[in-house]
Design a protein around this motif. Structure first.
Motif, short mmCIF file in Angstrom:
data_model
loop_
_atom_site.label_atom_id
_atom_site.label_comp_id
_atom_site.label_asym_id
_atom_site.label_seq_id
_atom_site.Cartn_x
_atom_site.Cartn_y
_atom_site.Cartn_z
N ALA A 390 53.82 129.00 -9.96
CA ALA A 390 52.97 127.88 -9.11
C ALA A 390 53.86 127.71 -7.97
O ALA A 390 55.00 127.54 -7.95
CB ALA A 390 52.44 126.74 -10.04
N LEU A 391 53.39 127.22 -6.97
CA LEU A 391 53.99 126.53 -5.58
C LEU A 391 54.29 125.05 -6.04
O LEU A 391 53.36 124.32 -6.48
CB LEU A 391 53.05 126.67 -4.48
CG LEU A 391 52.63 127.86 -3.89
CD1 LEU A 391 51.46 128.00 -3.13
CD2 LEU A 391 53.72 128.76 -3.18
N ASP A 392 55.57 124.98 -5.79
CA ASP A 392 56.00 123.37 -6.17
C ASP A 392 56.19 122.81 -4.65
O ASP A 392 56.84 123.55 -3.88
CB ASP A 392 57.14 123.45 -6.90
CG ASP A 392 57.11 123.85 -8.26
OD1 ASP A 392 55.74 123.44 -8.97
OD2 ASP A 392 58.03 124.26 -8.96
N ASP A 397 60.09 111.49 -1.88
CA ASP A 397 60.96 110.64 -2.47
C ASP A 397 61.69 111.74 -3.13
O ASP A 397 62.72 111.42 -3.98
CB ASP A 397 60.43 109.78 -3.55
CG ASP A 397 59.42 110.45 -4.42
OD1 ASP A 397 59.55 111.56 -4.14
OD2 ASP A 397 59.05 109.77 -5.29
N GLY A 398 61.64 113.10 -2.95
CA GLY A 398 62.63 114.14 -3.48
C GLY A 398 61.93 114.54 -4.98
O GLY A 398 62.83 115.64 -5.53
N SER A 399 60.96 113.90 -5.55
CA SER A 399 60.54 114.39 -6.61
C SER A 399 59.50 115.53 -6.71
O SER A 399 59.06 115.82 -5.40
CB SER A 399 59.87 113.33 -7.38
OG SER A 399 58.54 113.05 -6.66
N ILE A 400 59.29 116.13 -7.76
CA ILE A 400 58.41 117.40 -7.96
C ILE A 400 57.56 117.04 -8.80
O ILE A 400 57.61 116.91 -10.19
CB ILE A 400 59.20 118.89 -8.07
CG1 ILE A 400 60.08 119.00 -6.78
CG2 ILE A 400 58.04 119.79 -8.39
CD1 ILE A 400 61.23 119.70 -7.11
N GLN A 401 56.24 116.78 -8.52
CA GLN A 401 55.15 116.47 -9.47
C GLN A 401 54.41 117.82 -9.99
O GLN A 401 53.21 117.71 -9.67
CB GLN A 401 54.21 115.28 -8.82
CG GLN A 401 55.05 114.08 -8.28
CD GLN A 401 55.73 113.55 -9.18
OE1 GLN A 401 55.18 113.06 -10.51
NE2 GLN A 401 56.92 112.67 -9.06
N GLY A 451 60.04 126.97 -13.00
CA GLY A 451 60.73 125.91 -13.86
C GLY A 451 60.59 124.77 -14.35
O GLY A 451 59.70 124.24 -13.54
N PHE A 452 61.53 123.98 -15.17
CA PHE A 452 61.44 122.73 -15.19
C PHE A 452 62.30 122.16 -14.24
O PHE A 452 62.62 121.07 -14.01
CB PHE A 452 62.14 122.33 -16.70
CG PHE A 452 61.06 123.00 -17.74
CD1 PHE A 452 60.01 122.35 -17.81
CD2 PHE A 452 61.51 124.14 -18.58
CE1 PHE A 452 59.00 122.81 -18.93
CE2 PHE A 452 60.68 124.59 -19.60
CZ PHE A 452 59.31 123.85 -19.88
N VAL A 453 63.34 123.17 -13.90
CA VAL A 453 64.31 122.71 -13.02
C VAL A 453 64.05 123.52 -11.61
O VAL A 453 63.86 124.81 -11.49
CB VAL A 453 65.75 123.02 -13.38
CG1 VAL A 453 66.71 122.91 -12.24
CG2 VAL A 453 66.18 122.42 -14.56
N TYR A 454 64.03 122.85 -10.28
CA TYR A 454 63.91 123.42 -9.10
C TYR A 454 64.96 123.84 -8.67
O TYR A 454 66.08 123.35 -8.72
CB TYR A 454 63.21 122.42 -8.17
CG TYR A 454 62.74 123.15 -7.02
CD1 TYR A 454 61.52 123.18 -6.58
CD2 TYR A 454 63.63 122.91 -5.79
CE1 TYR A 454 60.91 123.88 -5.27
CE2 TYR A 454 63.28 123.32 -4.42
CZ TYR A 454 61.95 123.93 -4.38
OH TYR A 454 61.87 124.35 -3.17
N ILE A 468 67.18 120.75 -9.05
CA ILE A 468 66.49 119.36 -9.09
C ILE A 468 65.65 119.31 -10.11
O ILE A 468 64.82 120.28 -10.28
CB ILE A 468 65.69 119.07 -7.77
CG1 ILE A 468 66.50 119.49 -6.38
CG2 ILE A 468 64.81 117.73 -7.79
CD1 ILE A 468 65.70 119.58 -4.99
N ARG A 469 65.62 118.36 -10.99
CA ARG A 469 64.70 118.26 -12.24
C ARG A 469 63.41 117.85 -11.66
O ARG A 469 63.07 117.10 -10.88
CB ARG A 469 65.23 117.09 -13.09
CG ARG A 469 66.48 117.36 -13.72
CD ARG A 469 67.09 115.75 -14.43
NE ARG A 469 68.39 115.97 -15.04
CZ ARG A 469 69.62 116.10 -14.05
NH1 ARG A 469 69.48 116.06 -12.76
NH2 ARG A 469 70.81 116.05 -14.75
N LYS A 470 62.52 118.76 -12.21
CA LYS A 470 61.00 118.51 -11.87
C LYS A 470 60.58 117.33 -12.96
O LYS A 470 61.02 117.13 -14.01
CB LYS A 470 60.27 119.80 -11.87
CG LYS A 470 60.64 120.82 -11.11
CD LYS A 470 59.88 122.09 -11.06
CE LYS A 470 60.45 123.38 -10.47
NZ LYS A 470 59.70 124.73 -10.76
N LYS A 471 59.32 117.19 -12.52
CA LYS A 471 58.76 116.08 -13.57
C LYS A 471 58.53 116.74 -15.01
O LYS A 471 58.67 116.20 -15.89
CB LYS A 471 57.11 115.65 -13.10
CG LYS A 471 56.39 114.65 -14.09
CD LYS A 471 55.07 114.22 -13.53
CE LYS A 471 54.38 113.48 -14.28
NZ LYS A 471 53.02 112.94 -13.99
#
Ligand code: P53
Length: 487
Positions: A390-392, A397-401, A451-454, A468-471
């Protein structure tokens, strides 16, 4: 109740899509290093040099004409060359896996890092050392490596010098490679998979043969692959009887579109051709009757040697592993709407949603797959790929939901749980695909993320490679912590 105590939770990757460092530490070129990026509308490309020195672009390794050879074009971007650079980030990445609580990490060894040309007499020590370091790093966190011996790549030299898997000598080169890594890592690696998606190799770069659409050539190369897999299982057990060596198949589930018997027969034939044949040979140790009849009908005569039958019988696998992303509908009625992303030309399933890349999402299908496989072969099962490409987007705020990803994985884990608890299927592990963002095999894109990690990297090789850690990262951590209780 629920998941077994020692269930192998983890994540999965492949060298050519993740590792980068494509010429570092003495690595040779692999077929995968000659394939460009593409997207949903534009297939990946391969530049080839013909016998007379002219260059030409083609889309599949299958279509390489005789005498031609794939090359690396200086002006073109090749996603495998840097990928998401596990080669230089493995400590950081394995630490992140440790933080999520992984019990296992599925990765592949790059054959051309160990034998740069494939037919070298001696292995490349620097390459061997790299994987020593990777495995040591895993064990620091109590992570058991799960190693795919060959995942969609082949030393490029073997493709044009020997026509890859068409030439029986490639089996010998592969056995040198297996002997080298089995011996070297016998105390660091217990779980092995021979060939990734052995039933898809005819469509990816791995066969390394020219004119692969020629059925005689294709079937001979596949025969060599299956022999090589059996030999590897047999050899592995000799080197260390504790090794657990499995097969790996792309397990697309097929449904007949209607209850018309023609649809049911078409579904059976599709399943046999696409996957059952490969399971049957590797689990039972011989070519099934329907395959022998098919070869006979096509006038294909496989070149065999004395002792081959014995090898297939002796090299059956300890467990089954497979990838499961989607199901597909088989119809004999024509004129149906095609399912967007399905490479096998299935028709659209009106009951299922599809991913942004057009892959139908079918969690219950996974329960069906687990049950059918267990009924048929009574071997332990491991789901070594599953996930949502998927597209993230990175928020302000730098987060990935990535709730869509959590939702997809949760529904699939629930079905695995059902297969274990309700149906009594022996499932031993689950490693979602691309646990840290990596290059897509189908399109060569970065933006199709699992990924779980971007990883900060785009489709053209630009990016800082920052992780970067995703949600979904903390969600999956909790799933592992509670052994699948808290989904
Ligand atoms: P990408 C298609 C259908 C099922 C499995 O695929 C497939 C493919 C390949 O397109 O391959 C596996 O990256 C494969 C991985 C691959 C993953 O699926 O196209 O073992 O290497 O990355 C996902 O989205």
């Amino acid at each position: 109740m629920g998941f077994p105590k020692d269930f192998l939770w983890g994540g999965a990757t492949a060298a050519n899509q993740y590792e980068g460092g494509y010429l570092s530490g003495g690595k040779g070129l692999a077929t995968a290093d000659t394939i460009t990026n593409g997207d949903q509308k534009h297939p990946r490309r391969i530049m080839i040099e013909l016998e007379d020195g002219t260059k030409k672009e083609i889309n599949r390794f299958e279509d390489v004409p005789k005498g031609a050879k794939a090359i690396v074009d200086e002006d073109v971007y090749y996603p495998s060359h840097v990928a998401t650079d596990f080669y230089h980030h493995y400590k950081e990445d394995i630490a992140l896996m440790g933080e999520m609580g992984y019990k296992t990490f599925r990765m592949s060894i790059n054959w051309s890092r160990i034998f740069p040309h494939g037919d070298d007499d001696q292995p490349n020590e620097e390459g061997l050392k790299f994987y020593d370091d990777v495995f040591d790093e895993c064990h620091k966190y109590g992570i058991e490596p799960l190693v795919t011996i060959n995942h969609f790549d082949l030393p490029l030299h073997l493709s044009y010098q020997y026509e890859g898997w068409l030439d029986r000598r490639t089996i010998d080169f592969f056995m040198n490679y297996c002997r080298t890594i089995f011996t070297r890592y016998q105390n660091k690696v217990k779980y092995w998979l021979t060939f990734n998606e052995i039933n898809f190799l005819r469509d990816y770069s791995t066969l390394g043969i020219t004119e692969a659409s020629n059925p005689q050539k294709q079937q001979q190369a596949i025969y060599h692959l299956l022999l090589a897999s059996a030999k590897a299982v047999y050899l592995g057990h000799q080197i260390n009887p504790d090794f657990q060596i499995g097969l790996m198949i792309a397990n697309i589930l097929f449904y007949p579109e209607t209850c018309h018997p023609d649809d049911a027969i078409a579904e059976m034939e599709m399943a046999r051709d696409f996957k059952d044949f490969y399971y049957d040979v590797q689990c039972r140790g011989y070519y099934p009757a329907y395959k022998l009849k098919e070869l006979e009908r096509q006038n294909i005569i496989l070149q065999k040697e004395d002792g081959d039958e014995q090898i297939l019988l002796l090299g059956t696998v300890d467990f089954i592993s497979f990838s499961y992303y989607n199901s597909s509908v088989i119809s004999t009625h024509g004129n149906n709407e095609k399912s967007g992303g399905n490479q096998l030309g299935g028709v659209k399933n009106p009951y299922l949603e599809e991913s942004e890349w057009g892959w139908p999402i079918d969690p219950q299908g996974l329960r069906l797959v687990l049950n059918r496989l267990y009924d048929k072969y009574q071997l332990p099962l491991m789901i070594v790929e599953n996930g949502l490409g998927a597209l993230d987007t990175i928020e302000e705020d730098g987060s990935i939901q990535d709730d869509y990803r959590i939702d997809y994985l949760r529904k699939h884990i629930q079905q695995i749980q059902k297969a274990i608890e309700y149906d009594g299927v022996d499932v031993i592990g689950y490693t979602p695909w691309g646990c840290i963002d990596l290059v897509s095999a189908g399109t060569g894109e970065m933006k199709k993320r699992y990924g779980f990690v971007y990883v900060d990297m785009d489709d053209f090789g630009e990016g800082t490679l920052k992780r970067i850690r995703k949600k979904s990262f903390s969600w999956y951590k909790k799933v592992i912590e509670t052994n699948g209780e808290d989904l």
